[in-house]
Design a protein around this motif. Structure first.
Motif, PDB file in Angstrom:
ATOM      1  N   VAL A  41      30.948  30.886  18.073  1.00 54.18           N
ATOM      2  CA  VAL A  41      31.141  29.443  17.936  1.00 54.18           C
ATOM      3  C   VAL A  41      30.342  28.693  18.992  1.00 54.18           C
ATOM      4  O   VAL A  41      29.677  27.686  18.696  1.00 54.18           O
ATOM      5  N   THR A  45      27.421  26.256  17.819  1.00 57.04           N
ATOM      6  CA  THR A  45      27.639  24.844  18.104  1.00 57.04           C
ATOM      7  C   THR A  45      26.624  24.331  19.118  1.00 57.04           C
ATOM      8  O   THR A  45      26.108  23.213  18.984  1.00 57.04           O
ATOM      9  N   THR A 329      33.717  25.266  21.222  1.00 60.01           N
ATOM     10  CA  THR A 329      33.124  23.931  21.121  1.00 60.01           C
ATOM     11  C   THR A 329      33.062  23.257  22.484  1.00 60.01           C
ATOM     12  O   THR A 329      32.078  22.587  22.815  1.00 60.01           O
ATOM     13  N   GLY A 362      30.710  24.157  13.947  1.00 60.46           N
ATOM     14  CA  GLY A 362      31.285  25.082  14.912  1.00 60.46           C
ATOM     15  C   GLY A 362      32.634  25.612  14.462  1.00 60.46           C
ATOM     16  O   GLY A 362      32.892  26.824  14.516  1.00 60.46           O
TER      17      GLY A 362
END
Length: 838
Positions: A41, A45, A329, A362
């Protein structure tokens, strides 16, 4: 009833899942899977956030070259309602009026491209004006009333100096400066007359606008993307016949091609990161599966149903995805904020704020990767039989597992398409990795078969036999290790190839010697004189190409008119005149995609593929051109792909000389004019005053600047993707750590010394690294070649770098994995190790 059902879900599925998540988190069972998902992630992201901001910066750069975020063309003045709507939406606007006119000085007259602009011009970017002292001033506004800015070429032709008077129609203007750079003029590529810029308020007094005047109006708009889209949606159904939208790059094929390549490279970075994340999650999920088989079997012995096991793991996975997505994130924002400061300095631009789309991507990444690559092996846990505990056997649940990945792969592919917004990039990368995994597995099985026959011939080398025996005994694990290592190396090598060969190939599409000057309107009797003049100046100039003006009158024996087409570009092609040419050989910057080259003994035509698609033309179609009142019938024999960013002389339609032998023609050529010979054009115009010199150096500079910024951004993004690829390699070996520990423990019980184990493992990992590196090198080369040819549209030159770097990187990564596997193992008592892994 609903409350009872909700209570049952909470009691039997959700609450046990929460407890399992808490327990596995504290015990470290979720650490590997959480780390892989968290890094996935964060990687996706971060790359998406930075790519989004870099892409917005590139779009802003393109908008500066274009003149606005949205431009509307018209042959009539814009209505008050249109201007009012733009004002209501809070859009900045600039209005320009252009036309051809005669300009005169005390000594001569000349046809010019007159452009009148309002006080908001330029809406995007700036204009550079050369003053009387030769200094260049960058301005954010157009000329003031009573003044004119002129093209340096026009100043030479009319013998004008700054401060002289230029007559336009019924008005006279003071020449206040020479145009060094006009931000949005370059998108019109070939303009047959030098430019004159005046204030829009001065245009009525010239008397040039009246009935029958061929005047073109241009409304440039800039503002938030949402407001621009709302204006476009509002105006689209109200467009008049003479009006059309002009989007960034649509008027300039060479800029459009560069922008498309920049977008493709940024997409490639995101795609590689997603694929890396998928591999890491899949390996971590496999490790989690093997660690929980006994635990699930015990639950089944205590009466847990398959449905309860599924509910427990679904809840645990949801919490895992939510936590990893949230923390990933947060980390992504921290990482990209640091990268943005570096990127802004490298790109020499201020990056705009990111949109919400990368954040959505994300969170989707966490759930898509779990659904596609973690859930299939973990879902198999519910099929664990209680007999696993009763018989004291840990059964590897693999039956049907390969098919369980198919729905996840489909979802993953759709997700990559949404991320890339390009089916070719997504298809090449994803299909390349899937095929590579299958090929790696087959090659690994073949290699193990060869090693099995080789083992019988190593009677004099017992430690080698021991290593090979270990590999052959756990054949499935060896195939997994080789495939995982080769996949991780594939990403690393593909990054290397993309970082060097692909980028160098892209940069080479616009070489330093690319033509930057066009000579237009060369008469037939001037061809030799112009060529001799340029030859004496030491310039290499290709043969001038003939250019014939014509209109399309018929297609397949049917009269056509613009109303027959709904597409704005198609209507424009029918209404305006074509620039035809006849050539004996296919230009180097052209490639035939369908059909064959022209037969000089017949009336034939070769069309640029984009124009043919717009007009609905194909091989065998018949076209009638009207050339100076005469009909010329030709047959389409080929479609060509034209590399517009080569800046060579190119045409949409090339005919045979037989078809245009009697047509009146002028000639055009292009060549590279070094900076130290810029004054040569003045001498050339004095000797041949009818010529038009079109300098595209500013355009090439803009394209190169755009290309350089895109390359810098791509290189910066590759650093993060490279880190994600390294995580895959570490995860691959951490996921097999328990098997290696168990094997080492057994060998220690049987009397193996630490030195023997260390030597054997180094030999094994070296063997795995070399072959995995070779597998990865071949796959990386094939995928990079496919990307270069099908996506980025150039051929990749052969290089030995990837073939040397592959095995070396494989050995280094294998040794790193060996260090991780042996750390703390050789110094531990065998009995303790066996109890730990039992």
């Amino acid at each position: 009833m609903a409350s009872i059902r909700a209570m049952r879900w909470w009691q039997f599925y959700i609450l046990p899942g929460i407890r399992a998540f808490y327990r596995d988190t504290r015990s470290g069972e979720l650490t590997l899977l959480f780390a892989a998902l968290f890094l996935a992630v964060a990687a996706v992201t971060s790359v998406s956030l930075l790519a989004d901001r870099v892409q917005q910066a590139l779009d802003n750069r393109s908008a500066q070259m274009h003149g606005g975020d949205l431009v509307v063309r018209s042959d009539r003045p814009f209505s008050d309602a249109t201007l009012k709507q733009a004002e209501t939406l809070g859009l900045d606007r600039s209005l320009a009026v252009s036309m051809s006119s005669m300009a005169s000085s005390d000594e001569a007259m000349r046809l010019v491209s007159l452009r009148a602009v309002d006080t908001n011009y330029p809406l995007k970017g700036s204009i550079d004006i050369q003053g009387p002292e030769g200094d260049v001033i960058t301005l954010q506004n157009g000329p003031i009333n009573g003044e004119a800015w002129v093209d340096p070429q026009l100043a030479t032709l009319l013998n004008l100096n700054i401060g002289d008077v230029l007559a336009l129609g019924e008005s006279e203007f003071l020449v206040a400066g020479l145009i060094a750079h006009e931000p949005d003029r370059s998108v019109q590529f070939i303009n047959f007359a030098p430019r004159v810029l005046i204030a829009l308020d001065d245009l009525p007094a010239t008397g040039l606008v009246g009935p029958g005047s061929r005047v073109h109006y241009r409304l440039s708009l800039a503002g938030p993307s949402a407001a621009v889209e709302r204006f476009q949606h509002w105006l689209e159904p109200r467009l008049e016949r003479s009006q059309s939208f002009v989007l960034p790059g649509s008027e300039s094929p060479e800029i459009e091609r560069t922008l498309k390549r920049a977008e493709n490279f940024l997409m490639l970075v995101s795609l590689l990161t997603v694929v890396v994340a998928a591999v890491a999650v899949a390996l971590a999920a496999r490790h989690f599966n093997r660690r929980h088989q006994v635990g699930v079997a015990i639950m089944r012995c205590l009466g847990a149903s398959q449905r309860q096991c599924s509910g427990l793991f679904l809840t645990e996975f949801f919490l895992l995805a939510l936590g990893a997505a949230t923390l990933g994130t947060v980390l992504a924002f921290a990482v990209q904020s640091v990268l943005v400061s570096v990127a802004a300095a490298l790109l020499d631009v201020s990056l705009p704020a990111a949109s919400w789309r990368p954040i959505i991507y994300g969170f989707l990444t966490a759930f898509v990767l779990l659904a596609g690559f973690a859930y299939p092996p973990l879902a198999q846990l519910r099929h664990i039989s209680p007999a696993v505990v009763l018989r004291r056997q840990v059964k590897r649940v693999l039956r049907g597992q390969a098919l369980s990945y198919l729905p996840g792969l489909l979802i993953f592919y759709l997700f990559t398409l949404a991320l890339a917004d390009d089916w070719r990039s997504g298809g090449v990368v994803l299909l390349g990795f899937i095929v590579s995994l299958g090929v790696f597995a087959l090659l690994s099985l073949g290699l193990l078969q060869i090693l099995a026959s080789l083992r019988k011939r190593l009677a004099q080398h017992p430690h080698w036999r021991l290593v090979l025996a270990g590999l052959l005994r756990r054949r499935g694990l060896a195939v997994l290790q080789l495939s995982a290592l080769a996949t991780g190396l594939l990403v690393l090598l593909l990054l290397v190839v993309t970082r060097t060969d692909l980028l160098d190939g892209w940069r080479a599409t616009i070489p330093d010697s690319a033509p930057n000057t066009f000579l237009i309107n060369i008469q037939a009797d001037q061809r030799d004189g112009v060529r001799d003049f340029l030859d004496q100046a030491g310039l290499q100039v290709p043969e001038a190409a003939p250019m014939v003006r014509a209109r399309i009158a018929r297609i397949n024996q049917q009269e056509i008119k613009s109303d027959d087409y709904s597409d704005d570009r198609a209507r424009g092609l029918i209404e305006r005149e074509f620039n035809l040419s006849y050539l004996n050989q296919l230009p180097q910057s052209n490639e035939i995609t369908h059909g064959r080259w022209l037969n000089p003994d017949k009336n034939e035509v070769s069309l640029e593929a984009g124009v043919a698609k717009t007009l609905g033309l194909g091989l065998g179609d018949e076209i009638r051109f009207e050339v100076a009142g005469q009909a010329v019938d030709v047959t389409v024999t080929s479609l060509r792909e034209v590399k517009w960013d080569s800046f060579d002389v190119n045409f949409f339609a090339v005919l045979t000389e037989k078809a245009l032998a009697s047509a009146p023609a002028t000639y055009i050529t292009s060549f590279y004019l070094p900076p130290d010979k810029q004054e040569l054009t003045n001498s050339l115009l004095k000797k041949f005053p009818n010529l038009t010199v079109f300098d595209v150096a500013a355009l090439i500079s803009q394209v190169r600047s755009l290309l350089s910024q895109a390359i810098q951004g791509v290189q910066l993004l590759f650093l993060f993707t490279l880190s994600a690829a390294t995580v895959v390699l570490i995860t691959a070996f951490l996921a097999t750590r328990q098997e290696r520990i168990h094997e080492v423990a057994i060998l220690r019980v049987l009397g193996a010394r630490s030195m023997q184990l260390r030597q054997g493992l180094i030999f094994e990992l070296t063997l795995l690294g070399v072959f995995a590196g070779l597998f990865a090198a071949g796959a990386a080369w094939l995928i990079a070649s496919a990307l270069a040819y099908y996506v980025f549209e150039f051929r990749l030159a052969f290089s030995l770098t990837v073939w040397v770097l592959g095995p070396l990187a494989g050995v280094v990564c294998s040794w790193l994995a060996g260090w991780l596997a042996l750390k703390g193992v050789l110094s531990t008592a065998p009995l303790a190790i066996l109890r730990e892994v039992a």
